[in-house]
Enzyme design. Structure first.
Site, PDB file in Angstrom:
ATOM      1  N   LYS A   1       0.816  -1.203   0.000  1.00 41.33           N
ATOM      2  CA  LYS A   1       0.000   0.000   0.000  1.00 41.33           C
ATOM      3  C   LYS A   1       0.855   1.260   0.000  1.00 41.33           C
ATOM      4  O   LYS A   1       1.836   1.362   0.726  1.00 41.33           O
ATOM      5  CB  LYS A   1      -0.885  -0.032   1.243  1.00 41.33           C
ATOM      6  CG  LYS A   1      -1.855   1.091   1.293  1.00 41.33           C
ATOM      7  CD  LYS A   1      -2.997   0.789   2.236  1.00 41.33           C
ATOM      8  CE  LYS A   1      -3.972   1.953   2.147  1.00 41.33           C
ATOM      9  NZ  LYS A   1      -4.310   2.566   3.366  1.00 41.33           N
TER      10      LYS A   1
ATOM     11  N   ASP B   1     -11.742   4.601  14.167  1.00 42.76           N
ATOM     12  CA  ASP B   1     -12.137   4.726  12.770  1.00 42.76           C
ATOM     13  C   ASP B   1     -11.767   3.520  11.918  1.00 42.76           C
ATOM     14  O   ASP B   1     -11.806   3.555  10.699  1.00 42.76           O
ATOM     15  CB  ASP B   1     -11.494   5.970  12.150  1.00 42.76           C
ATOM     16  CG  ASP B   1     -12.493   6.741  11.309  1.00 42.76           C
ATOM     17  OD1 ASP B   1     -12.052   7.490  10.431  1.00 42.76           O
ATOM     18  OD2 ASP B   1     -13.705   6.550  11.527  1.00 42.76           O
TER      19      ASP B   1
END
Lengths: 394, 405
Positions: free
Chosen positions: B145, B273
């Site tokens: 990523k 989150d």
């Protein structure tokens, strides 16, 4: 003394003979006494690995003679044990030297192993101007510290040198140039060139001469004579009544090679080179071997006097696995070795090849005061050189 | 019927009808890729793993290891220009730490290196939040990523605690498995990359995907999202379907234990989150698709000259890469998986069946997805949740417990 720590592979070969102690390392730590050597080991390891990912071209291109690879390492709190944290490694013309190694019958893996499995050793040999020498731990190769001018000269002659090697099929007495590097450690740049060792990796040399065929100041100094293996010169050779006793076939082959080599050097306007002669005394070596066996327990694991010893490194593919008898050698490794002929007073092995070829001809008026004055040009130098060598071989 | 394997030279002469993945084990690694940055990544991982093989494994990590890095700058001139840029830089952060983490996650360094270097990583079509770029290794075992430099800083902040957590839970966690962190510089542009283990299986296709948070605000896939080939559905979608993930009591217990530990850890780091990423592989459907593929002959497109072919509905196929030691030579029957590779997979427990929509005969692949930019500052357009990390973790856990049965 059988060193218990030595690899068990060597243990299976011959009993009494002193073994070279080498444990095949899987992990390469690049441990050395000097950070410069660690960087050299790391660098050659890296360079050969990189080359293994580069396809071998069908033929070399002009760009290959101008190419280089450069790498800069900057570690922080990592890998500090054996390597400096900051260093640079540059390899000149990687593809050219790979091709040269191939032409000289040297496998890249073997080359890498010789330079990386254990640290190179200091050699007491001194070149002109006190250049620093090392040999690889297995004594197959010599690493010479050179100047940036030498590097420039190498670049100048490299194409022609390569062409010459192609034409003579690697069959030459000239130095076998195998790799050229620049190392930067602590901001200092060191240039190094790797060549095949002229002397044997096994048979020790007891007497050494540096011959040019010149007459001026060609005698070993007292200081030199005090060394363990002094480098004697032309006058010493003559005064000692030294003889190189080789049979006619060997002599013919040798001089044929030498003639081609010096012609090549003259063409390139190179001079001031020498013939390095090393003499191995077979009987003396045998004697020393016997003595060292008697002194079992005093063993330092040195690799001197190891005649008939199993090869250095069991896994080094270059070495055959059977022990060699006194005075015997593997001509694919000790490529310069020539046996003395049957009629010789002593049983000897000679190692002879050309060294120090990077001096370009400098006309008299350009030379600085104190330079070794030889009032000849390259052409004359080569003739005089060749004639002298021819004489000493008779 | 013998399938005509015309596309690429198959290495394995064996096997008949099943579609083979065509991969030729490369001895020479050319680091060939469609983009210079991928070549540099391949070169870099190859180099760093080689370097590490010459550094003895320490008995334990030291504080300095969490601040360490290795940097290398390459400058070639008229050399090796074919696949690599002439100039590039490669930096690895905390090499010893990540080596240790790989070990704890049972990933052999050689395998890791092979996965990332034998063939170029592929672009993944799944998009993380903020359109971050995802790549997967050619064998789909690892995900690469692209992150920001702030993410790198944050990773450094949590690395010690993360490592400690991994030590304590013996690598048994639903958190992302961080395996390597790098900075690449090509053409003066710096790119930061993090490598993690692929959540989803390298073999088993995911047919349905959910991103669950246990929150109620705006947790529904948009129409645009639903139009995608594999949309990411959210909490409300899941609830509206009236689903449960049936994994059986034992699996549920084990799963929730891990989850509890994980979210508590995240709460202590004040991270919130995050989501639970759920992927569902439908065994029956996959079997169906496999037969369709065979019936249609070899219409598969092979990317990259057949290296690392596309993964579609191909279970029961011989493993990807004959030469990759992670692949054991045997076949996997439908729905089977190697739990040492697909560490997140859980088989469905089919004793209970609800509606026809329920997930039966499935594999569930679930893990916690940390959305990078771990700073809890509100971002423009971010879903505003008026809870603190502690509350978030509780709510999250509650929700997940309820959806499992």
């Amino acid at each position: 003394m059988q060193s218990v720590g030595a690899s068990s592979i060597a243990a299976s070969i011959a009993s009494k003979t002193k073994k070279k102690h080498f444990v095949a390392q899987k992990v390469k730590l690049f441990r050395a006494s000097d950070p410069l050597l660690s960087v050299l080991m790391w660098g050659v390891n890296h360079s050969i690995n990189e080359l293994s990912h580069v396809q071998i071209p069908i033929m070399l291109m002009p760009d290959d003679f101008k190419a280089y690879s450069k790498i800069k390492v900057d570690n922080h709190l990592f890998n500090k044990e054996n390597m400096p944290s900051h260093f640079k490694f540059k390899e000149y013309c990687p593809l050219v030297f790979r091709n040269l190694r191939e032409r000289f019958g040297i496998d890249d893996q073997d080359f890498q192993n010789s330079l990386t499995r254990a640290a190179p050793l200091n050699s007491d040999a001194q070149g002109r101007t006190g250049a620093r020498f090392h040999t690889t731990y297995d004594k197959h190769y010599v690493i010479k510290t050179i100047t940036s001018e030498d590097v420039a000269e190498m670049h100048n002659i490299l194409k022609k040198y390569h062409q010459f090697i192609v034409e003579c099929h690697g069959n030459t007495l000239l130095p076998q140039f195998l790799g050229m590097y620049r190392l930067t450690v602590d901001g200092d740049e060191t240039y190094m060139i790797v060549t095949r060792n002229i002397f044997s990796h096994r048979l020790p040399v007891y007497k050494k001469y540096d011959l040019k065929g010149s007459t001026v100041a060609r005698e070993a100094s007292d200081k030199e004579k005090a060394k363990e293996l002094p480098t004697y010169k032309d006058n010493d050779f003559i005064n000692d009544g030294q003889k190189i006793c080789i049979d006619d076939d060997n002599k013919k082959m040798f001089l044929e090679k030498l003639r081609k080599d010096v012609e090549f050097l003259a063409q390139l306007k190179l001079m001031d080179y020498s013939l390095l002669v090393g003499i191995h005394d077979v009987e003396r070596a045998e004697q020393e071997e016997v003595e060292s066996e008697d002194n079992e327990g005093d063993d330092e694991g040195e690799s001197d006097g190891g005649i008939g010893t199993p090869p250095d490194s069991p896994s080094n593919t270059l070495d055959s696995t059977k022990p060699l008898s006194p005075g015997e050698f593997d001509p694919t490794i000790d490529v310069y070795a020539i046996k003395s002929n049957d009629g010789a007073p002593r049983k000897e092995v000679y190692f002879m090849a050309v060294i120090d070829i990077l001096q370009h001809y400098v006309p008299v008026k350009c030379r600085h005061a104190g330079a070794e004055i030889s009032t000849v040009n390259p052409e004359q130098y080569s003739k005089r050189f060749y004639d002298f060598i021819t004489t000493i071989l008779s | 019927m013998s399938s005509n394997c015309t596309s690429v030279a198959p290495v394995s002469a064996s096997k008949t009808k099943t579609k083979k993945k065509h991969f030729i084990g490369q001895k020479v690694k050319l680091f060939r890729a469609s983009e210079p940055i991928l070549s540099v990544l391949m070169w870099g991982v190859n180099h760093t793993i080689n370097e590490l093989s010459n550094v003895p494994v320490p008995v334990m990590l030291m504080p300095d290891d969490f601040k360490a890095y290795s940097k290398i700058k390459v400058d070639n001139h008229l050399f090796n220009k074919e696949n690599l840029p002439s100039r590039f830089k490669f930096k690895e952060y905390c090499p010893m730490v990540f080596r240790n983490l790989r070990e704890r996650f049972c990933i052999d360094d050689q395998d890791y290196q092979n996965s990332l270097t034998r063939s170029a990583p592929l672009n993944s079509d799944s998009q993380g939040r903020f359109g971050n770029r995802f790549l997967s290794s050619y064998d789909h075992r690892f995900v690469i990523k692209t992150v920001s430099s702030e993410d790198i800083a944050e990773m450094h902040n949590i690395l010690k605690k993360y490592h400690q957590f991994i030590v304590e839970c013996h690598g048994s966690t639903l958190l992302p498995q961080f395996l390597g962190m790098y900075r690449l510089t090509v053409d003066g542009v710096e790119t930061y990359l993090v490598v993690t283990r692929n959540v989803f299986s390298h073999r088993l296709t995911v047919h349905r995907k959910y991103d669950l948070k246990g929150s109620t605000v705006s947790r529904e896939a948009s129409d645009k999202e639903k139009a995608k080939e594999l949309p990411t559905f959210k909490d409300n979608d899941f609830l509206n379907e009236g689903q449960k993930l049936q994994i059986g009591d034992d699996n549920k217990k084990y799963f929730l234990e891990k989850l509890k530990r994980d979210v508590e850890f995240l709460a202590t780091l004040k991270i919130m989150d995050y989501s639970l990423l759920v992927g569902i592989h439908d065994v029956d459907r996959a079997e169906q698709e496999e037969m369709e593929v065979e019936a249609g002959g070899e219409e598969e497109e092979y990317e990259n000259d057949g290296m690392g072919g596309a993964l579609t509905g191909s279970f029961g196929t011989p493993p990807d890469s004959p030469g990759n030691p992670l692949n054991f030579g045997g076949f996997f029957s439908p729905g089977e998986f190697d739990s040492s590779v697909d560490v997140y997979a859980i088989k469905s427990n089919d004793s209970k069946r609800h509606s026809f929509l329920s997930f039966v005969n499935c594999m569930f692949l679930m893990c916690i997805c940390l959305h990078f930019t771990l700073l809890s500052l509100p971002q423009a357009g971010a879903e505003i949740s008026t809870v603190n990390p502690e509350q978030y973790s509780k709510r999250f856990f509650e929700f997940m417990s309820n959806i499992l049965s």
